[in-house]
Scaffold this motif. Structure first.
Motif, short mmCIF file in Angstrom:
data_model
loop_
_atom_site.label_atom_id
_atom_site.label_comp_id
_atom_site.label_asym_id
_atom_site.label_seq_id
_atom_site.Cartn_x
_atom_site.Cartn_y
_atom_site.Cartn_z
N LEU A 575 -59.32 10.06 4.92
CA LEU A 575 -59.53 11.14 5.89
C LEU A 575 -58.19 11.74 6.30
CD1 LEU A 575 -61.65 12.67 7.52
CD2 LEU A 575 -61.54 10.86 9.25
N ALA A 576 -57.19 10.90 6.52
CA ALA A 576 -55.86 11.39 6.91
C ALA A 576 -55.28 12.29 5.84
CB ALA A 576 -54.93 10.21 7.19
N ASN A 577 -55.41 11.90 4.59
CA ASN A 577 -54.90 12.73 3.50
C ASN A 577 -55.63 14.06 3.41
OD1 ASN A 577 -52.73 11.61 1.61
ND2 ASN A 577 -53.99 9.80 1.96
N SER A 578 -56.93 14.04 3.73
CA SER A 578 -57.70 15.28 3.70
C SER A 578 -57.29 16.22 4.83
CB SER A 578 -59.19 14.96 3.81
OG SER A 578 -59.96 16.14 3.88
N LEU A 579 -57.02 15.66 6.00
CA LEU A 579 -56.66 16.48 7.17
C LEU A 579 -55.24 16.99 7.10
CD1 LEU A 579 -58.19 14.30 10.06
CD2 LEU A 579 -59.11 16.44 9.13
N ARG A 580 -54.41 16.35 6.29
CA ARG A 580 -52.99 16.62 6.27
C ARG A 580 -52.65 18.10 6.04
NH1 ARG A 580 -48.53 13.80 8.04
NH2 ARG A 580 -46.71 14.39 6.83
N SER A 581 -53.47 18.75 5.24
CA SER A 581 -53.19 20.15 4.90
C SER A 581 -53.63 21.13 5.99
CB SER A 581 -53.90 20.51 3.59
OG SER A 581 -55.30 20.33 3.72
N GLU A 582 -54.33 20.63 7.02
CA GLU A 582 -54.83 21.50 8.07
C GLU A 582 -53.83 21.55 9.23
OE1 GLU A 582 -58.75 20.50 9.31
OE2 GLU A 582 -59.51 20.25 7.25
N PRO A 583 -53.55 22.73 9.74
CA PRO A 583 -52.60 22.85 10.87
C PRO A 583 -53.16 22.21 12.13
CG PRO A 583 -53.66 24.97 10.41
CD PRO A 583 -54.06 24.05 9.31
N GLY A 584 -52.26 21.66 12.94
CA GLY A 584 -52.66 21.10 14.23
C GLY A 584 -53.31 19.74 14.16
N LEU A 644 -51.31 5.43 1.25
CA LEU A 644 -50.13 5.53 2.10
C LEU A 644 -49.00 6.26 1.38
CD1 LEU A 644 -49.96 2.00 3.77
CD2 LEU A 644 -50.24 4.17 4.97
N GLU A 645 -48.85 5.95 0.08
CA GLU A 645 -47.81 6.62 -0.70
C GLU A 645 -48.10 8.11 -0.83
OE1 GLU A 645 -44.33 7.14 -2.90
OE2 GLU A 645 -45.02 5.59 -1.50
N LYS A 646 -49.37 8.46 -0.96
CA LYS A 646 -49.75 9.87 -1.05
C LYS A 646 -49.37 10.61 0.24
CE LYS A 646 -53.71 12.79 -2.30
NZ LYS A 646 -55.17 12.79 -2.62
N LEU A 647 -49.56 9.95 1.37
CA LEU A 647 -49.14 10.54 2.64
C LEU A 647 -47.62 10.65 2.70
CD1 LEU A 647 -51.53 8.71 5.10
CD2 LEU A 647 -51.29 11.19 4.92
N SER A 648 -46.94 9.65 2.14
CA SER A 648 -45.47 9.66 2.14
C SER A 648 -44.92 10.82 1.34
CB SER A 648 -44.95 8.34 1.55
OG SER A 648 -45.38 7.23 2.31
#
Length: 651
Positions: A575-584, A644-648
């Motif tokens: 979910l975090a990786n999916s939201l990452r591209s959204e502002p705010g 986690l690496e993808k988020l990194s």
């Protein structure tokens, strides 16, 4: 007897499980699932008219792996000032385990060093034969085409082949050790035990090295050849070869820098070590000939408290294979899918579980109502996942070679989902029957993946038909099983909804992607499920919270599982990786990452001293519990670390 290991080691030919003090619990050859040849195998010192068994409570022990290898170091310290260091590893090429003992002392000692074994060669106790070849100093125990040999450097000085029976106690090797001298009986048949020995006379501060070789072969002549050649090779060379082999294998993995964890360097290092250990563990659970995996090394052979774990489940291995694929090891997927093509049943489904060679294993899934439909859905889903990673000719060849498998598997799912919801079957936990959200999600993913493969194969009609059914499965699952409280029911049984909270409902999000965080309504459903699971299934153990399978779980005291905990963590990171591209969304992403890291830290606290990930963690003591190590746990650890690496990469 339940015998849970603290550590495992092996090579392509053998798999060994060991206790905390270096005692052998299992010696599997020629496959990881069969046969298991050891009842007992360990060292013992005879001193001061007393036997000092190295697995006795009097010895304080520490045990760990040599970093990034499958070499195990066990340190034993006795209150009398005697120390025993054991370096255990398997030969890089031969089906041989090497046990290098270094005995040191703070006082003068005069006694005997024994290596004792109670073998059940071929998993047979009663009809074994054994002999000691005094010319070559090779002790062999055998049954049919299974031969286990013990050799040593320096060569053992005495031996006993005895009966492991109290009715003939005077020949029993265990009793023969008590006076420090053995009878040197050369051969016997029946229920046997054996021991070999060396004089152990040391001054204070001195040490002695004794290396024991335990080899396995399917022919007597081959055993002799292998052991006699091996004894000529320097032990340190063998150890170095074993070390370099594993380091070289690990060098192929995708690099994980984990910069997202830079502010917690100790945790970052622990997680990187867990990544390597999980990879090495999965390789040990893999059958390199057939491509299948055992769920865990078997520890309950008599099904005393469970149905056993030393088998291959398509569902579990589907997650294992994809984890290895994403970590940089696509060859495991390729081999596994070849195995799947060979083991698929005539109706297009897969059985509950298999022996590694593809034969059907002992099962309680022999009927349509007791099968597990999710096994088939999961298999088709990961076939499509793997297909997407291929390019050019390799993709075309995979498509051609698996089309019939996909076709028959998808048609099986069509037959079992005529009304959208699947027909009643057994659940993922192999405990309840009914209709399950997890199984529906697996069918959805399997049909959707098959539909995309069909389109690539120019079967547009089948593609449309399967895709339409997948959407029907999704809509009916949400319509019939979503509760107003904000989560999927555990099951539908006898026409009634069971509102028990079950962690497996996470399967609707990951791994099967039936719910998408890109859809705002479905995102709310995902959040709601995660919150319900956290609030209702959380168990405080080891300073953090683990997640149990479902409410009122009674299996093995209802402990929290590594699998379900890392499953929730994986959902958070996905979910975090999916939201990452959204502002705010920075604050929300940070919260999800922190929550997931806490769950990963909990899982790491529940490992053995050697870093083995178990199935469960004892909710009272915080110790690793039940199946050790569990491949599914390792796969989910790898998944989490790669997320986690993808988020990194995006920071």
């Amino acid at each position: 007897m339940i015998r849970q290991p603290n550590v495992i080691l092996g090579n392509d030919k053998v798999l060994v499980t060991m206790g905390k003090k270096g005692e052998l619990l299992g010696f599997f050859y020629p496959r990881r699932d069969y046969a298991q040849h050891v009842e007992e195998s360990l060292a013992c010192l005879q001193m001061d008219n007393k036997l000092m068994w190295t697995n006795n409570i009097e010895w304080y022990s520490t045990q760990h792996y040599l970093e990034d290898t499958n070499i195990v170091i066990t340190e034993l310290v006795h209150g009398t000032g005697i120390k025993v260091n054991i370096r255990d590893f398997t030969h890089q090429k031969a089906s041989v385990m090497v046990r290098k003992y270094t005995i040191s002392t703070e006082r003068d000692i005069n006694g005997t060093f024994f290596y004792y074994s109670n073998l059940c060669v071929g998993e047979m106790h009663k009809k074994n034969s054994a002999f000691c070849d005094t010319d070559t100093r090779l002790l062999v125990q055998y049954w049919q085409n299974n031969y286990i040999g013990i050799m040593a450097y320096p060569p053992f000085q005495e031996w006993q082949v005895g009966k492991a029976m109290d009715t003939i106690w005077w020949t029993n090797a265990r009793y023969d050790m008590e006076d420090g001298r053995l009878q040197n009986n050369k051969e016997d048949i029946g229920y046997l035990n054996t021991v070999v020995g060396w004089d152990l006379n040391l001054k204070a501060g001195q040490s002695k090295e004794i290396t024991v070789f335990i080899g396995a072969s399917q022919k007597r002549t081959m055993l002799y050849k292998m052991m006699l050649e091996l004894i000529q090779e320097p032990v340190d060379n063998m150890l170095e070869d074993s070390k370099e082999d594993r380091i070289r294998w690990l060098s192929k993995k995708n690099i994980v820098k984990l910069s997202v964890l830079d502010d917690i360097p100790e945790t970052k290092q622990q997680i990187r070590e867990a990544f390597n250990r999980s990879l090495l563990t999965l390789d040990l659970l893999n059958d390199p000939i057939h491509g299948s995996f055992v769920a865990a090394p078997e520890f309950d052979h008599d099904f005393e408290m469970c149905g056993g774990y030393g088998y291959c489940w398509n569902r579990d291995v589907s997650e294992v294979a994809v984890a290895l694929l994403n970590a940089g090891y696509p060859e495991y997927c390729d081999m596994f899918f070849r195995w799947c093509k060979r083991t698929q049943l005539s109706d297009g489904s897969w059985f509950q579980r298999y022996w590694l060679d593809g034969n059907t294993a002992p099962s309680w899934g022999n009927f349509a109502h007791s099968t597990q439909i999710d096994e088939t859905g999961a298999t088709l889903h990961v076939m499509y996942t793997y297909y997407l990673t291929l390019k050019g000719l390799q993709r075309a060849e995979f498509l051609e070679s698996t089309w019939i498998t996909v076709l028959t598997g998808a048609e099986y799912l069509m037959k079992r989902t005529l009304e959208g919801l699947h027909e009643p079957c057994l659940d993922i936990w192999e405990t309840y029957d009914g209709v399950f959200a997890y199984t529906c999600a697996a069918a959805y993913a399997g049909l959707k993946g098959a539909a995309h493969i069909a389109r690539a194969y120019s079967e547009m009609g089948l593609s449309s038909r399967w895709l339409e059914r997948a959407e029907l499965v999704k809509s009916k699952t949400i319509e019939k099983m979503w509760l107003k409280e904000g989560y999927f029911a555990k099951r539908i049984a006898d026409g009634k909804l069971d509102p028990t909270v079950d962690a497996s409902i996470l399967g609707t999000f990951t791994p099967f992607n039936m719910l998408s965080p890109k859809d705002l309504q479905e995102r709310k459903m995902i959040y709601s499920m995660m919150n319900i699971i956290e609030s209702r299934l959380s168990v405080n153990v080891n300073g953090h919270h683990g997640i149990k399978r479902y409410e009122n779980d009674r299996y093995i005291e209802g402990n929290p599982w590594i699998v379900t905990t890392l499953w929730l963590s994986k959902a958070m990171l996905t979910l975090a990786n999916s939201l990452r591209s959204e502002p705010g969304t920075e604050a929300e992403v940070s919260k999800l990452v922190q929550g997931s890291v806490n769950y990963i830290k909990w899982a790491l606290k529940g490992t053995t001293s050697t870093g083995m990930l178990p199935e469960q963690v004892d909710k009272q003591k915080g110790y690793p519990a039940w199946a050790i190590p569990l491949g599914w746990s390792c796969a989910l650890m790898i998944d989490n670390i790669l997320l986690l690496e993808k988020l990194s990469e995006k920071t």
